[in-house]
Design a protein around this motif. Structure first.
Motif, mmCIF file in Angstrom:
data_model
loop_
_atom_site.group_PDB
_atom_site.id
_atom_site.type_symbol
_atom_site.label_atom_id
_atom_site.label_comp_id
_atom_site.label_asym_id
_atom_site.label_seq_id
_atom_site.Cartn_x
_atom_site.Cartn_y
_atom_site.Cartn_z
ATOM 1 N N ALA A 1 40.241 -86.017 -7.581
ATOM 2 C CA ALA A 1 39.082 -85.689 -6.720
ATOM 3 C C ALA A 1 37.967 -86.708 -6.935
ATOM 4 N N ALA A 2 37.745 -87.103 -8.197
ATOM 5 C CA ALA A 2 36.691 -88.083 -8.493
ATOM 6 C C ALA A 2 37.011 -89.412 -7.805
ATOM 7 N N ARG A 3 38.265 -89.814 -7.886
ATOM 8 C CA ARG A 3 38.682 -91.071 -7.234
ATOM 9 C C ARG A 3 38.502 -90.957 -5.720
ATOM 10 N N ASN A 4 38.927 -89.828 -5.148
ATOM 11 C CA ASN A 4 38.760 -89.636 -3.703
ATOM 12 C C ASN A 4 37.284 -89.633 -3.326
ATOM 13 N N SER A 5 36.455 -89.073 -4.198
ATOM 14 C CA SER A 5 35.014 -89.021 -3.929
ATOM 15 C C SER A 5 34.413 -90.425 -3.928
ATOM 16 N N ILE A 6 34.821 -91.245 -4.902
ATOM 17 C CA ILE A 6 34.297 -92.623 -4.951
ATOM 18 C C ILE A 6 34.703 -93.360 -3.668
ATOM 19 N N GLU A 7 35.938 -93.096 -3.239
ATOM 20 C CA GLU A 7 36.438 -93.844 -2.077
ATOM 21 C C GLU A 7 35.846 -93.366 -0.760
ATOM 22 N N THR A 8 35.480 -92.082 -0.682
ATOM 23 C CA THR A 8 34.950 -91.563 0.592
ATOM 24 C C THR A 8 33.432 -91.417 0.568
ATOM 25 N N GLY A 9 32.841 -91.445 -0.631
ATOM 26 C CA GLY A 9 31.391 -91.219 -0.750
ATOM 27 C C GLY A 9 31.021 -89.755 -0.559
ATOM 28 N N LYS A 10 32.026 -88.865 -0.624
ATOM 29 C CA LYS A 10 31.754 -87.441 -0.359
ATOM 30 C C LYS A 10 32.190 -86.568 -1.533
ATOM 31 N N PRO A 11 31.586 -85.383 -1.662
ATOM 32 C CA PRO A 11 32.104 -84.442 -2.677
ATOM 33 C C PRO A 11 33.473 -83.934 -2.252
ATOM 34 N N ILE A 12 34.349 -83.671 -3.229
ATOM 35 C CA ILE A 12 35.719 -83.223 -2.927
ATOM 36 C C ILE A 12 35.927 -81.832 -3.517
ATOM 37 N N LYS A 13 36.498 -80.948 -2.687
ATOM 38 C CA LYS A 13 36.776 -79.588 -3.163
ATOM 39 C C LYS A 13 38.207 -79.540 -3.727
ATOM 40 N N ILE A 14 38.330 -78.995 -4.939
ATOM 41 C CA ILE A 14 39.637 -78.927 -5.612
ATOM 42 C C ILE A 14 40.617 -78.074 -4.801
ATOM 43 N N LYS A 15 40.126 -77.025 -4.134
ATOM 44 C CA LYS A 15 41.030 -76.129 -3.399
ATOM 45 C C LYS A 15 41.704 -76.832 -2.219
ATOM 46 N N ASP A 16 41.126 -77.953 -1.777
ATOM 47 C CA ASP A 16 41.739 -78.675 -0.651
ATOM 48 C C ASP A 16 42.892 -79.582 -1.097
ATOM 49 N N LEU A 17 43.125 -79.700 -2.412
ATOM 50 C CA LEU A 17 44.119 -80.672 -2.887
ATOM 51 C C LEU A 17 45.521 -80.083 -3.070
ATOM 52 N N THR A 18 45.604 -78.837 -3.551
ATOM 53 C CA THR A 18 46.926 -78.180 -3.710
ATOM 54 C C THR A 18 46.779 -76.706 -3.331
ATOM 55 N N ASP A 19 47.856 -75.947 -3.443
ATOM 56 C CA ASP A 19 47.768 -74.522 -3.064
ATOM 57 C C ASP A 19 47.409 -73.618 -4.248
ATOM 58 N N ILE A 20 46.991 -74.186 -5.392
ATOM 59 C CA ILE A 20 46.650 -73.340 -6.553
ATOM 60 C C ILE A 20 45.391 -72.532 -6.233
ATOM 61 N N PRO A 21 45.455 -71.182 -6.298
ATOM 62 C CA PRO A 21 44.237 -70.392 -6.091
ATOM 63 C C PRO A 21 43.303 -70.571 -7.292
ATOM 64 N N LEU A 22 42.031 -70.827 -7.051
ATOM 65 C CA LEU A 22 41.101 -71.073 -8.157
ATOM 66 C C LEU A 22 40.581 -69.759 -8.708
ATOM 67 N N ALA A 23 40.307 -69.750 -10.006
ATOM 68 C CA ALA A 23 39.917 -68.499 -10.649
ATOM 69 C C ALA A 23 38.706 -68.710 -11.546
ATOM 70 N N GLU A 24 37.968 -67.613 -11.721
ATOM 71 C CA GLU A 24 36.807 -67.618 -12.622
ATOM 72 C C GLU A 24 37.254 -68.045 -14.015
ATOM 73 N N SER A 25 38.417 -67.479 -14.445
ATOM 74 C CA SER A 25 39.007 -67.882 -15.714
ATOM 75 C C SER A 25 40.077 -68.925 -15.439
ATOM 76 N N GLY A 26 40.135 -69.968 -16.291
ATOM 77 C CA GLY A 26 41.080 -71.062 -16.098
ATOM 78 C C GLY A 26 42.522 -70.656 -16.282
ATOM 79 N N ARG A 27 42.769 -69.411 -16.687
ATOM 80 C CA ARG A 27 44.152 -68.979 -16.851
ATOM 81 C C ARG A 27 44.723 -68.444 -15.547
ATOM 82 N N GLY A 28 43.934 -68.576 -14.457
ATOM 83 C CA GLY A 28 44.420 -68.125 -13.166
ATOM 84 C C GLY A 28 44.364 -66.610 -13.027
ATOM 85 N N ILE A 29 43.493 -65.936 -13.843
ATOM 86 C CA ILE A 29 43.385 -64.472 -13.724
ATOM 87 C C ILE A 29 41.928 -64.096 -13.512
#
Ligand SMILES: NC(=O)c1ccc[n+]([C@@H]2O[C@H](COP(=O)([O-])OP(=O)(O)OC[C@H]3O[C@@H](n4cnc5c(N)ncnc54)[C@H](O)[C@@H]3O)[C@@H](O)[C@H]2O)c1
Length: 456
Positions: A428-456
């Motif tokens: 995402a950081a690399r994509n951001s440098i290349e586009t000049g825009k903030p990148i959302k992690i949820k747009d990169l793969t189908d992993i649902p994001l969670a408050e806890s990093g364990r996916g719960i």
């Protein structure tokens, strides 16, 4: 330290110790990451990528320490000379291959270890899973979001498991930080300042090798920072949601005052501070120099090559699902190596300044400063562990090879979700440098994001 503060430190350590011990019972990850369920039988290992990491950390060192638990049944590398040398160096008697499919078909291992160049990890992880075996892969799990999704899909389909070897999590100092944060000593964590410095020796070495090309390493935001982003995800126990970054190449590559192809063939040997003689190290000479005829790869490439296309200074802002904000930077031409980190919380601050090279005396221990708002400040001293990466390498291998069912109270064993989350921040950081825009992690793969990093 006075006796009052050493008492409070003892109380504190006892407190964090019991909290952590309690968490053993709620933690599902270690179960899932046990790759071996036939105690008493040797785990049959095949390894692809017999470079420096493959021959040492996962080759000779595994044979020295875990030969009663594992045996090598095959070694593979695209370079036929290197894989033959690797067999002798590691001290095994298994067949060697230049074709991984053939190796998997013929030797039928229980586990495939992937220690190839970063941009190729996905191919071999997927081959292993499709062959119906578990996989151990070096970091970064992969170098772009499409490859990342393909790995996740292959793992789900196969019913097998992938371990991503985040050795940095296993160092006693970083583990102690994890304990302090989990014990709530600074209340709710709100922000982190994290700055990593690579020096003109180790840092420069990335620019000599394949790591200097974006299509091979994904840039250092992926190759190197994946370690740092994984630490953040693990310490903060939350998922990253958005990333914005800047990066430049302004020291190495085309910025140099002169250049050659390799150090050995260079006409600027006498004037260049970066001149380095690869032939002085017997193992590196045998591994790379003696096998250049097979792939044309030079281990001592010039750090000022015109075609280097990665960044040498990087600044990244990360926002987490639990609202923590991170300011991170990576500098690759510092006079010394180490990092500064500070966690700011509603009840105080935890900080550390870890020096990993001269000009300071590198102590056999690291310190953590814990300061309570309106309260005292104390120093917690953590001795280094033995072996590579602050003791992390040995502890990681003990869990994988010696006692795979070992409890994992600090949640140090990492799988594809952790592997993905850390490399996705770099991507995402690399994509951001290349586009000049903030990148959302949820747009990169189908992993649902969670408050806890364990996916719960
Ligand atoms: N966790 C850590 O601290 C740590 C430290 C060093 C390296 N690593 C990781 O280990 C991996 C290897 O790094 P290294 O320093 O050993 O690099 P290296 O260049 O010494 O070795 C890479 C090997 O992969 C082989 N290779 C490349 N493409 C291949 C292909 N398509 N098929 C088969 N073999 C192929 C090369 O010929 C080479 O022998 C990297 O992913 C790196 O990120 C991790």
């Amino acid at each position: 330290m006075n006796s009052e503060s050493s008492n409070s430190r003892r109380d504190f350590l006892a407190k964090t110790g019991s909290l952590i011990a309690g968490s053993i019972f709620i933690h599902p990850v270690s179960e899932a990451l046990n790759l071996w369920n036939k105690p008493g039988e040797k785990m049959k290992l095949a390894l692809v990528g017999t470079g420096i990491r493959g021959t040492t950390m996962f080759g000779r060192d595994v044979m020295r320490v875990y030969k009663d638990q594992v045996e090598f049944v095959g070694l593979c590398d695209i370079n036929e000379g290197r894989v033959k040398y690797a067999k002798t160096f590691i001290g095994v008697d298994c067949p060697t291959y230049t074709d991984c499919d053939q190796m998997l078909k013929e030797v039928r291992p229980d586990v495939l270890i992937v220690t190839t160049m970063d941009s190729t990890h996905n191919q071999f992880i997927i081959k292993g899973l499709e062959a119906g075996i578990n996989v151990i892969t070096e970091k970064p799990m992969t170098t772009d979001e499409v490859k990342c999704q393909n790995i996740l899909d292959a793992e789900r389909k196969s019913g097998k498991k992938v371990i991503v070897t985040f050795n940095y999590r296993y160092s006693p100092h970083r583990q102690k930080i994890y304990e302090i944060l989990r014990a709530g000593e600074i209340g709710t964590i709100t922000s982190v300042d994290f700055h990593w410095y690579l020096n003109t020796s180790h840092g420069a070495d990335y620019f000599r090798r394949w790591h200097g090309y974006r299509d091979k390493s994904g840039t250092l935001l992926v190759h190197k920072s994946t370690h740092h982003f994984d630490l953040l995800n693990w310490w903060l126990d939350s998922d990253p949601v958005e990333v914005f970054a800047f990066g430049e190449l302004e020291f190495y590559g085309k910025n140099g005052p002169y250049r050659g192809e390799t150090c050995r063939s260079c006409t600027h040997k006498n004037e260049c501070d970066f001149y380095w003689d690869v032939t002085k190290n017997e193992h590196l000479k045998n591994l790379y120099v003696e096998n250049e005829q097979y792939d044309g790869y030079h281990r001592d490439g010039c750090v000022f090559r015109e075609d280097i296309n990665i960044y040498d200074k990087m600044a990244v802002q990360i926002k987490y699902k639990n609202k923590v904000q991170v300011s991170y930077s990576l500098t690759t031409y510092s006079p010394y190596e180490g990092y500064r980190i500070a966690f700011n919380g509603t009840k105080g601050r935890v900080e550390a300044w870890v020096k990993e090279s001269q000009p300071w005396k590198v102590e056999p221990q690291d310190e953590i400063r814990l300061t309570k708002n309106f309260g005292e400040s104390e120093i917690i001293v953590v001795p280094h562990g033995g072996g590579g990466h602050g003791g992390g390498d040995t502890r990681l291998k003990d869990k994988i090879f010696k006692d795979p069912s070992m409890a994992d109270p600090w949640r140090q064993a990492a799988g594809t979700r952790d592997g993905a989350m850390s490399c996705l921040i770099g991507i995402a950081a690399r994509n951001s440098i290349e586009t000049g825009k903030p990148i959302k992690i949820k747009d990169l793969t189908d992993i649902p994001l969670a408050e806890s990093g364990r996916g719960i």
